[in-house]
Design a protein around this motif. Sequence first.
Motif, PDB file in Angstrom:
ATOM      1  N   SER A  11       1.074  -1.255   0.353  1.00 53.55           N
ATOM      2  CA  SER A  11      -0.347  -0.109  -0.425  1.00 53.55           C
ATOM      3  C   SER A  11       0.576   1.063   0.008  1.00 53.55           C
ATOM      4  CB  SER A  11      -0.792  -0.111   0.857  1.00 53.55           C
ATOM      5  OG  SER A  11      -1.740   0.929   1.652  1.00 53.55           O
ATOM      6  N   GLY A  12       0.519   1.940  -0.785  1.00 53.23           N
ATOM      7  CA  GLY A  12       2.057   3.164  -0.976  1.00 53.23           C
ATOM      8  C   GLY A  12       1.535   4.555  -0.080  1.00 53.23           C
ATOM      9  N   TYR A  13       0.274   4.759   0.117  1.00 51.83           N
ATOM     10  CA  TYR A  13      -0.740   5.549   0.561  1.00 51.83           C
ATOM     11  C   TYR A  13      -1.751   5.019   1.696  1.00 51.83           C
ATOM     12  CZ  TYR A  13       1.330   7.839  -3.420  1.00 51.83           C
ATOM     13  OH  TYR A  13       2.556   7.901  -4.298  1.00 51.83           O
ATOM     14  N   GLY A  14      -1.562   4.418   1.930  1.00 50.52           N
ATOM     15  CA  GLY A  14      -2.327   3.327   3.361  1.00 50.52           C
ATOM     16  C   GLY A  14      -3.967   3.213   2.817  1.00 50.52           C
ATOM     17  N   HIS A  15      -4.641   2.983   1.737  1.00 52.00           N
ATOM     18  CA  HIS A  15      -6.004   2.803   1.089  1.00 52.00           C
ATOM     19  C   HIS A  15      -6.036   1.220   1.788  1.00 52.00           C
ATOM     20  CE1 HIS A  15      -5.696   6.784  -0.339  1.00 52.00           C
ATOM     21  NE2 HIS A  15      -6.753   6.788   0.142  1.00 52.00           N
ATOM     22  N   THR A  16      -4.550   0.250   0.712  1.00 50.13           N
ATOM     23  CA  THR A  16      -5.416  -0.661   0.702  1.00 50.13           C
ATOM     24  C   THR A  16      -5.028  -1.111   1.622  1.00 50.13           C
ATOM     25  OG1 THR A  16      -4.472  -0.573  -1.770  1.00 50.13           O
ATOM     26  CG2 THR A  16      -4.916  -2.580  -0.775  1.00 50.13           C
TER      27      THR A  16
ATOM     28  N   PRO B 182      -2.749  -1.871  -4.391  1.00 50.95           N
ATOM     29  CA  PRO B 182      -3.794  -0.899  -5.463  1.00 50.95           C
ATOM     30  C   PRO B 182      -2.786  -1.734  -6.938  1.00 50.95           C
ATOM     31  CG  PRO B 182      -1.061  -0.466  -4.750  1.00 50.95           C
ATOM     32  CD  PRO B 182      -1.948  -1.624  -4.266  1.00 50.95           C
ATOM     33  N   THR B 183      -4.230  -0.572  -7.399  1.00 51.82           N
ATOM     34  CA  THR B 183      -3.923  -1.097  -8.644  1.00 51.82           C
ATOM     35  C   THR B 183      -3.309   0.435  -9.297  1.00 51.82           C
ATOM     36  OG1 THR B 183      -5.976  -2.360  -9.619  1.00 51.82           O
ATOM     37  CG2 THR B 183      -4.952  -1.079 -10.916  1.00 51.82           C
ATOM     38  N   TYR B 184      -2.203   0.138  -9.528  1.00 51.45           N
ATOM     39  CA  TYR B 184      -1.267   1.460 -10.539  1.00 51.45           C
ATOM     40  C   TYR B 184      -1.638   0.483 -12.151  1.00 51.45           C
ATOM     41  CZ  TYR B 184       0.320   3.160  -5.492  1.00 51.45           C
ATOM     42  OH  TYR B 184       0.388   3.286  -4.251  1.00 51.45           O
ATOM     43  N   MET B 185      -1.207   2.106 -12.624  1.00 47.92           N
ATOM     44  CA  MET B 185      -1.288   1.686 -13.815  1.00 47.92           C
ATOM     45  C   MET B 185      -1.880   0.101 -14.272  1.00 47.92           C
ATOM     46  SD  MET B 185      -0.348   5.059 -14.442  1.00 47.92           S
ATOM     47  CE  MET B 185      -0.367   4.560 -16.512  1.00 47.92           C
ATOM     48  N   GLY B 186      -3.375   0.338 -14.020  1.00 46.57           N
ATOM     49  CA  GLY B 186      -3.919  -1.332 -14.799  1.00 46.57           C
ATOM     50  C   GLY B 186      -3.560  -1.873 -14.303  1.00 46.57           C
TER      51      GLY B 186
ATOM     52  N   ASN C 246      -7.526  -2.261  -4.870  1.00 46.64           N
ATOM     53  CA  ASN C 246      -8.040  -1.292  -4.431  1.00 46.64           C
ATOM     54  C   ASN C 246      -7.550  -0.051  -5.405  1.00 46.64           C
ATOM     55  OD1 ASN C 246      -9.000   1.445  -2.608  1.00 46.64           O
ATOM     56  ND2 ASN C 246      -7.004   1.436  -2.673  1.00 46.64           N
ATOM     57  N   SER C 247      -8.535   1.032  -6.052  1.00 49.31           N
ATOM     58  CA  SER C 247      -8.169   1.634  -7.086  1.00 49.31           C
ATOM     59  C   SER C 247      -8.804   3.089  -6.734  1.00 49.31           C
ATOM     60  CB  SER C 247      -8.165   1.606  -8.234  1.00 49.31           C
ATOM     61  OG  SER C 247     -10.099   1.218  -8.747  1.00 49.31           O
ATOM     62  N   GLY C 248      -8.220   3.964  -7.309  1.00 46.68           N
ATOM     63  CA  GLY C 248      -9.434   5.306  -7.329  1.00 46.68           C
ATOM     64  C   GLY C 248     -10.082   5.158  -8.506  1.00 46.68           C
ATOM     65  N   SER C 249     -10.413   4.595  -9.266  1.00 45.60           N
ATOM     66  CA  SER C 249     -11.213   4.905 -10.333  1.00 45.60           C
ATOM     67  C   SER C 249     -12.736   3.354  -9.774  1.00 45.60           C
ATOM     68  CB  SER C 249     -11.420   4.680 -11.288  1.00 45.60           C
ATOM     69  OG  SER C 249     -10.167   5.786 -11.709  1.00 45.60           O
TER      70      SER C 249
ATOM     71  N   GLY D 170     -11.272   1.574 -13.299  1.00 47.88           N
ATOM     72  CA  GLY D 170      -9.993   1.203 -12.897  1.00 47.88           C
ATOM     73  C   GLY D 170      -8.870   0.680 -13.153  1.00 47.88           C
TER      74      GLY D 170
HETATM   75  C1  LIG Z   1       1.297   5.745 -10.183  1.00 44.11           C
HETATM   76  C2  LIG Z   1      -0.272   5.223  -9.639  1.00 44.11           C
HETATM   77  C3  LIG Z   1      -0.831   4.526 -10.464  1.00 44.11           C
HETATM   78  C4  LIG Z   1      -2.708   4.320 -10.599  1.00 44.11           C
HETATM   79  N1  LIG Z   1      -3.010   4.209 -11.688  1.00 44.11           N
HETATM   80  C5  LIG Z   1      -4.314   3.573 -11.059  1.00 44.11           C
HETATM   81  C6  LIG Z   1      -5.044   3.891 -12.183  1.00 44.11           C
HETATM   82  O1  LIG Z   1      -4.853   2.499 -12.907  1.00 44.11           O
HETATM   83  N2  LIG Z   1      -6.133   2.558 -11.921  1.00 44.11           N
HETATM   84  C7  LIG Z   1      -7.162   3.545 -11.218  1.00 44.11           C
HETATM   85  O2  LIG Z   1      -8.499   3.053 -10.483  1.00 44.11           O
HETATM   86  N3  LIG Z   1      -6.606   3.811  -9.869  1.00 44.11           N
HETATM   87  C8  LIG Z   1      -4.884   4.667 -10.019  1.00 44.11           C
HETATM   88  N4  LIG Z   1      -3.803   5.203  -9.064  1.00 44.11           N
HETATM   89  C9  LIG Z   1      -4.983   5.397  -7.528  1.00 44.11           C
HETATM   90  C10 LIG Z   1      -4.798   4.445  -6.812  1.00 44.11           C
HETATM   91  O3  LIG Z   1      -5.512   3.439  -7.316  1.00 44.11           O
HETATM   92  C11 LIG Z   1      -5.504   4.949  -5.636  1.00 44.11           C
HETATM   93  O4  LIG Z   1      -4.710   5.845  -5.307  1.00 44.11           O
HETATM   94  C12 LIG Z   1      -5.704   3.864  -4.726  1.00 44.11           C
HETATM   95  O5  LIG Z   1      -6.524   4.185  -3.422  1.00 44.11           O
HETATM   96  C13 LIG Z   1      -4.039   3.279  -4.426  1.00 44.11           C
HETATM   97  O6  LIG Z   1      -4.055   3.056  -3.193  1.00 44.11           O
HETATM   98  P1  LIG Z   1      -2.771   2.850  -1.498  1.00 44.11           P
HETATM   99  O7  LIG Z   1      -3.191   4.102  -1.066  1.00 44.11           O
HETATM  100  O8  LIG Z   1      -3.138   1.379  -0.855  1.00 44.11           O
HETATM  101  O9  LIG Z   1      -1.387   2.828  -2.546  1.00 44.11           O
HETATM  102  C14 LIG Z   1      -2.878   4.618  -9.054  1.00 44.11           C
HETATM  103  C15 LIG Z   1      -2.169   5.701  -8.036  1.00 44.11           C
HETATM  104  C16 LIG Z   1      -0.985   5.534  -8.954  1.00 44.11           C
HETATM  105  C17 LIG Z   1       0.268   6.594  -7.939  1.00 44.11           C
END
Ligand SMILES: Cc1cc2nc3c(=O)[nH]c(=O)nc-3n(C[C@H](O)[C@H](O)[C@H](O)COP(=O)(O)O)c2cc1C
Length: 189
Positions: A10-15, A60-64, A96-99, A102
Amino acid sequence: MSKVVVVYHSGYGHTRVIARAVAQGVERHLGSRCLLLAVEEVDAHWEDLHRADAIIFGSPTYMGSVSAAFKQFMEATASFYLAQPWRDKLAAGFTNSGSLCGDKLNTLVQMAVFAAQHSMIWVGLDLLPARFGDGGIDGQLNRLGSSLGAMSQSSVEQPPGLAPPLEDQLTASHLGERVARLAQRMVRE
Ligand SMILES: Cc1cc2nc3c(=O)[nH]c(=O)nc-3n(C[C@H](O)[C@H](O)[C@H](O)COP(=O)(O)O)c2cc1C
């Protein structure tokens, strides 16, 4: 007693919020023990992973796809791939993702393929998708309608205290409890 390890990044705590919810679900099942492990701590815990009855992966999902840190963990396991120490362990995953979408299904697919490479047995989410009734999907389990694993969504504007929502945490707990129940059944055999 069955032993379950939840290994996550988890980079930012949500996961991390979801990882804790999964662990709570595991421990809710009588006779199950859960070790919650961030990928950064894995190097001191390979033996715990090898001794586990089930391993639940979270990223987390980062860049799909899975995050780079989680992929690093995946690649570190190549060192024992030939020995197959995880054969016949249960596996499951969450992301977990932002969208709302996502592209996070791909993250679970990556985890399932990874588990298959280690000859693990993948456990999906046994919850029907939330239904769009008069009240909408909010408040229902499996809000995001996943079956391969537990999905959650955290709006990027909201800190981990506010997102992901409770229903996503409860969905994740449900998956943890399911894995614990099945692991217990395997331990008895
Ligand atoms: C490098 C990066 C890439 C990301 N890519 C996506 C993505 O492909 N799809 C999406 O919905 N959110 C994406 N996000 C948003 C994260 O999935 C979202 O902020 C998530 O809550 C981060 O989880 P974490 O707090 O555990 O790191 C991305 C965030 C980062 C930092």
